[in-house]
Design a protein around this motif. Structure first.
Motif, PDB file in Angstrom:
ATOM      1  N   VAL A 324      46.819  42.554  48.188  1.00 29.96           N
ATOM      2  CA  VAL A 324      47.559  43.727  48.868  1.00 29.96           C
ATOM      3  C   VAL A 324      46.853  44.168  49.812  1.00 29.96           C
ATOM      4  CG1 VAL A 324      47.993  44.107  46.343  1.00 29.96           C
ATOM      5  CG2 VAL A 324      45.940  45.150  47.191  1.00 29.96           C
ATOM      6  N   GLU A 325      47.587  44.988  50.688  1.00 32.71           N
ATOM      7  CA  GLU A 325      47.146  45.727  51.964  1.00 32.71           C
ATOM      8  C   GLU A 325      47.135  47.382  51.905  1.00 32.71           C
ATOM      9  OE1 GLU A 325      47.762  45.735  56.707  1.00 32.71           O
ATOM     10  OE2 GLU A 325      48.239  44.000  55.421  1.00 32.71           O
ATOM     11  N   LEU A 326      46.043  48.011  51.926  1.00 34.28           N
ATOM     12  CA  LEU A 326      46.515  49.364  51.939  1.00 34.28           C
ATOM     13  C   LEU A 326      45.759  50.038  53.103  1.00 34.28           C
ATOM     14  CD1 LEU A 326      45.503  50.058  48.068  1.00 34.28           C
ATOM     15  CD2 LEU A 326      47.724  50.181  48.911  1.00 34.28           C
ATOM     16  N   GLY A 327      46.446  50.828  53.938  1.00 35.06           N
ATOM     17  CA  GLY A 327      46.021  51.460  55.020  1.00 35.06           C
ATOM     18  C   GLY A 327      45.203  50.447  56.175  1.00 35.06           C
ATOM     19  N   GLY A 328      45.984  49.111  56.174  1.00 35.17           N
ATOM     20  CA  GLY A 328      45.258  48.066  56.975  1.00 35.17           C
ATOM     21  C   GLY A 328      44.384  47.425  56.340  1.00 35.17           C
ATOM     22  N   ARG A 329      43.873  47.668  55.215  1.00 37.10           N
ATOM     23  CA  ARG A 329      42.513  46.883  54.515  1.00 37.10           C
ATOM     24  C   ARG A 329      43.079  45.896  53.616  1.00 37.10           C
ATOM     25  NH1 ARG A 329      38.143  50.508  51.309  1.00 37.10           N
ATOM     26  NH2 ARG A 329      36.385  48.838  51.154  1.00 37.10           N
ATOM     27  N   ALA A 330      42.702  44.729  53.874  1.00 35.19           N
ATOM     28  CA  ALA A 330      42.754  43.554  53.001  1.00 35.19           C
ATOM     29  C   ALA A 330      42.062  43.551  51.486  1.00 35.19           C
ATOM     30  CB  ALA A 330      42.537  42.459  53.550  1.00 35.19           C
ATOM     31  N   LEU A 331      42.892  43.846  50.380  1.00 36.78           N
ATOM     32  CA  LEU A 331      42.282  43.885  49.165  1.00 36.78           C
ATOM     33  C   LEU A 331      42.837  42.930  48.150  1.00 36.78           C
ATOM     34  CD1 LEU A 331      42.523  47.920  48.682  1.00 36.78           C
ATOM     35  CD2 LEU A 331      40.461  46.587  49.631  1.00 36.78           C
ATOM     36  N   LEU A 332      42.111  42.675  47.281  1.00 36.88           N
ATOM     37  CA  LEU A 332      42.472  41.777  46.035  1.00 36.88           C
ATOM     38  C   LEU A 332      42.667  42.857  44.840  1.00 36.88           C
ATOM     39  CD1 LEU A 332      40.519  38.514  46.212  1.00 36.88           C
ATOM     40  CD2 LEU A 332      42.877  38.693  46.251  1.00 36.88           C
ATOM     41  N   LEU A 333      43.919  42.866  44.106  1.00 38.25           N
ATOM     42  CA  LEU A 333      43.935  43.510  42.974  1.00 38.25           C
ATOM     43  C   LEU A 333      43.753  42.389  41.985  1.00 38.25           C
ATOM     44  CD1 LEU A 333      44.800  46.070  41.268  1.00 38.25           C
ATOM     45  CD2 LEU A 333      47.121  44.965  41.404  1.00 38.25           C
ATOM     46  N   CYS A 334      42.569  42.520  41.057  1.00 39.80           N
ATOM     47  CA  CYS A 334      42.244  41.721  40.185  1.00 39.80           C
ATOM     48  C   CYS A 334      42.304  42.216  38.984  1.00 39.80           C
ATOM     49  CB  CYS A 334      40.427  41.099  40.290  1.00 39.80           C
ATOM     50  SG  CYS A 334      40.557  40.342  41.712  1.00 39.80           S
ATOM     51  N   VAL A 335      42.927  41.457  37.795  1.00 42.33           N
ATOM     52  CA  VAL A 335      43.155  41.875  36.237  1.00 42.33           C
ATOM     53  C   VAL A 335      42.489  41.055  35.576  1.00 42.33           C
ATOM     54  CG1 VAL A 335      44.860  42.493  34.657  1.00 42.33           C
ATOM     55  CG2 VAL A 335      45.551  42.713  36.921  1.00 42.33           C
ATOM     56  N   VAL A 336      41.745  41.547  34.602  1.00 43.08           N
ATOM     57  CA  VAL A 336      40.777  40.798  33.684  1.00 43.08           C
ATOM     58  C   VAL A 336      41.308  40.961  32.466  1.00 43.08           C
ATOM     59  CG1 VAL A 336      38.390  40.231  33.220  1.00 43.08           C
ATOM     60  CG2 VAL A 336      38.927  40.924  35.491  1.00 43.08           C
ATOM     61  N   VAL A 337      41.583  39.792  31.782  1.00 41.62           N
ATOM     62  CA  VAL A 337      42.158  39.955  30.355  1.00 41.62           C
ATOM     63  C   VAL A 337      41.311  39.151  29.413  1.00 41.62           C
ATOM     64  CG1 VAL A 337      43.847  39.556  28.496  1.00 41.62           C
ATOM     65  CG2 VAL A 337      44.631  40.122  31.308  1.00 41.62           C
ATOM     66  N   ASP A 338      40.449  39.873  28.656  1.00 42.60           N
ATOM     67  CA  ASP A 338      39.472  39.160  27.567  1.00 42.60           C
ATOM     68  C   ASP A 338      40.395  38.368  26.582  1.00 42.60           C
ATOM     69  OD1 ASP A 338      37.462  38.522  26.038  1.00 42.60           O
ATOM     70  OD2 ASP A 338      37.129  40.513  25.190  1.00 42.60           O
ATOM     71  N   ILE A 339      40.173  36.975  26.689  1.00 42.09           N
ATOM     72  CA  ILE A 339      40.648  36.116  25.929  1.00 42.09           C
ATOM     73  C   ILE A 339      39.736  35.482  24.620  1.00 42.09           C
ATOM     74  CG2 ILE A 339      42.785  35.709  27.062  1.00 42.09           C
ATOM     75  CD1 ILE A 339      41.365  33.088  28.295  1.00 42.09           C
ATOM     76  N   SER A 340      38.408  35.978  24.801  1.00 37.40           N
ATOM     77  CA  SER A 340      37.412  35.405  24.015  1.00 37.40           C
ATOM     78  C   SER A 340      37.838  35.075  22.466  1.00 37.40           C
ATOM     79  CB  SER A 340      36.287  36.354  24.042  1.00 37.40           C
ATOM     80  OG  SER A 340      35.695  36.483  25.191  1.00 37.40           O
ATOM     81  N   ALA A 341      38.626  36.066  21.951  1.00 42.07           N
ATOM     82  CA  ALA A 341      39.017  36.107  20.489  1.00 42.07           C
ATOM     83  C   ALA A 341      39.936  34.986  20.583  1.00 42.07           C
ATOM     84  CB  ALA A 341      39.695  37.187  20.091  1.00 42.07           C
ATOM     85  N   GLN A 342      40.958  34.582  21.402  1.00 38.60           N
ATOM     86  CA  GLN A 342      41.686  33.572  21.781  1.00 38.60           C
ATOM     87  C   GLN A 342      41.057  32.158  21.619  1.00 38.60           C
ATOM     88  OE1 GLN A 342      44.667  33.951  24.499  1.00 38.60           O
ATOM     89  NE2 GLN A 342      45.314  31.680  24.528  1.00 38.60           N
TER      90      GLN A 342
END
Length: 555
Positions: A324-342
């Motif tokens: 994603v880009e916010l205010g001209g700044r390159a960012l990474l939107l990272c989502v972490v889903v815990d699948i340890s139980a799975q």
């Protein structure tokens, strides 16, 4: 006493420097001199005007007004004439008595001011802004037509504003007048309670009088209702997003792509990684166990990554990264889903599947041995016995026994892969393809295998799982894909196996995995998981389906 002599000497130069027309009117009320005799605003050539009495110059009503202005006190009058150039013009004249007798008349053309006012009026009509003007001395207010349209009614501005914003407006106006602070403020208009209030942006300035004190305050009024409503909607949306950001049951982090440093994160991410909530921001992705990060090419999904942050905790997670880009700044939107139980559940399931497969192999072996050693020997003895009897009886019994033996062999084929234990996986696959080729004459069936694999052996559980997956793959292709050709490709070495079953048919039918009475893809996947192999089922280039199994010896 004022020395008039210098001024009298400078009078001709002053008169010549004036841009306006200046006339000298003698005590006999006749024009005696003009500072610009060739001026285009004269209504007749100066030669015809000089020496003529005021009463005989121009329209009678103008002459009468000039005669009345020639008095003992300075007078000002306005009049209209058609100039020598043929232009109908308006003038403002100042007439003052002279000490030695006679009068000085200075006439100013109002046309330029009228044109300026006309241009201003046209600009105001074409503008979306209104104008408010306050004459401080007279305490009178003026609203332009556009301003009245914005307000929806007329009146003083204090009567038009929302009650909650009236104090704000008065404080801003007072600060502007007393301290010179900018008059730049957003206020709401009064209106029905059931409707959203309209917003005005007021930007003002002050005009000062000759004494230097404020004389008038003017302000432009701009309708900013849409901008305010949009700003409010954006604020509400941001509030909802922030609430969602901090309440969803998955970890979320905004990471600067250049420095790989966390800009913002939610509480769930801190909980998953074992970090204090307020200390995650500013940490590097490596410290949090999220490195290496995906690039900025597009959305990336990593189904299973073992995270080992510096906090010491361990977990399996699904990682989704979106640039994603916010205010001209390159960012990474990272989502972490815990699948340890799975992952733990899948490991338990794999262990259970392996145990069931071991039991299946043992049961199959015992059943096959019993059928072969007991039923097979009994039927053989029966045949030998009947061979000693009558010819007709023997023939009939021989046919029945031959049929029973054929059925027995078919049962053995289903229960125990032929040749697998004795000659190995390559021979068993070749036999399986040959048998199915006999049953499906209209389909080209082929096995592509390196001759060096004929004597190669692998662990028994691996050979059994690979064979059963190949058998199931063939069955699926022949039963559901309506192919013209099915090809089994088998290659590998002592420490690895690659099996590929591909067809040129119509592909997998919907609900393939849920087909009743059949192992299906779920069983295939469990067999592959039990031996630690990777399985892929995907469309084949040119049509059809390809089932691929990759197995390697665990290090």
């Amino acid at each position: 006493m004022l020395d008039r002599e210098p001024w009298m000497q400078a009078a001709p130069a002053i008169a010549a420097a004036l841009p306006e027309l200046a006339f000298l009117i003698g005590p006999d009320l006749r024009f005696s001199a003009c500072n610009h005799p060739d001026h285009a605003d004269l209504h007749a050539p100066w030669a015809t005007l000089q020496g003529r009495p005021l009463a005989g110059i121009g329209p009678p009503h103008v002459a009468r007004r000039f005669l009345a202005a020639c008095d003992s006190q300075p007078r000002r009058l306005g009049y209209s004439l058609r100039t020598l150039a043929g232009r109908a013009a308006r003038f403002e004249a100042s007439v003052a008595p002279l000490p030695g007798g006679g009068w000085l008349c200075v006439a100013r053309d109002l046309g330029a001011a009228d044109a300026e006012q006309a241009r201003y009026a046209r600009a105001m009509r074409g503008s979306a802004d209104g104008l408010w003007e306050w004459d401080i001395a007279a305490d009178s207010e003026y609203l332009s037509p556009r301003a009245r349209a914005l307000a929806g009614r007329t009146g003083r501005i204090a009567e038009l504003l929302h009650a909650d914003d009236l104090g704000l407006w008065r404080a801003a106006l007072q600060s502007h007048l007393q301290h010179g602070a900018p008059l730049d403020i957003d206020v709401r208009l009064a209106g029905p309670a059931a409707q959203p209030a309209r917003w005005l942006h007021c930007r003002g300035w002050t005009e000062h009088g000759a004494d230097g004190r404020p004389a008038r305050v003017l302000a432009t009024l701009s309708d900013i209702s849409v901008a305010k409503f949009t700003e409010q909607a954006l604020t509400d949306s941001q509030s909802k997003f922030r609430a969602l950001f901090h309440t969803v049951p998955v970890g979320i982090a905004l990471i600067d792509a250049a420095s790989e440093t966390v800009v913002e994160s939610n509480e769930e991410l801190a909980r998953l990684l074992g970090w204090p909530t307020l200390s995650v921001a500013g940490q590097t992705a490596a410290a949090l166990g999220l490195a290496p990060l995906p690039g900025l090419a597009g959305r990336t999904e990593i189904d299973d990554r073992e995270l080992r942050p510096a906090s010491g905790c361990r977990l399996h997670a699904k990682l989704v990264a979106e640039p994603v880009e916010l205010g001209g700044r390159a960012l990474l939107l990272c989502v972490v889903v815990d699948i340890s139980a799975q992952i733990d559940a899948e490991a338990t399931l794999s262990a259970l599947a392996e145990q069931l497969m071991a039991q299946e192999r043992e049961t199959t072996r015992h059943l096959a041995q019993a059928l072969h050693d007991q039923l097979g020997q009994t039927l053989t003895a029966l045949r030998l016995t009947l061979d000693l009897g009558a010819t007709d009886a023997r023939q009939q019994a021989r046919d029945l026994i031959d049929q029973a033996l054929r059925e027995l062999r078919e049962v053995l084929v289903d229960l125990r892969p032929p040749l697998l234990e004795a000659e190995g996986l390559c021979a068993a696959l070749d036999n399986e393809v040959a048998q199915r080729r006999a049953l499906h004459c209209n389909v080209r069936l082929a096995l592509d295998a390196d001759a060096t694999l004929a004597t190669q052996r692998w662990p028994a559980e691996v050979e059994y799982a690979v064979f059963m997956i190949a058998r199931e793959g063939l069955e699926n292709a022949l039963r559901h894909a309506r192919p013209n050709e099915v090809r089994v490709c088998f290659q590998g070495g002592p420490d690895d196996i690659e099996l590929r079953v591909e067809d040129d048919g119509i592909g997998l039918a919907p609900g393939f995995e849920r087909r009743p009475g059949h192992l299906g893809l779920v069983g295939i996947r469990e067999r592959a998981r039990a031996i630690g192999a990777r399985l892929a089922l995907e469309p084949r280039a040119g049509g059809g389906t390809a089932l691929t199994l990759l197995w390697e010896t665990a290090e």
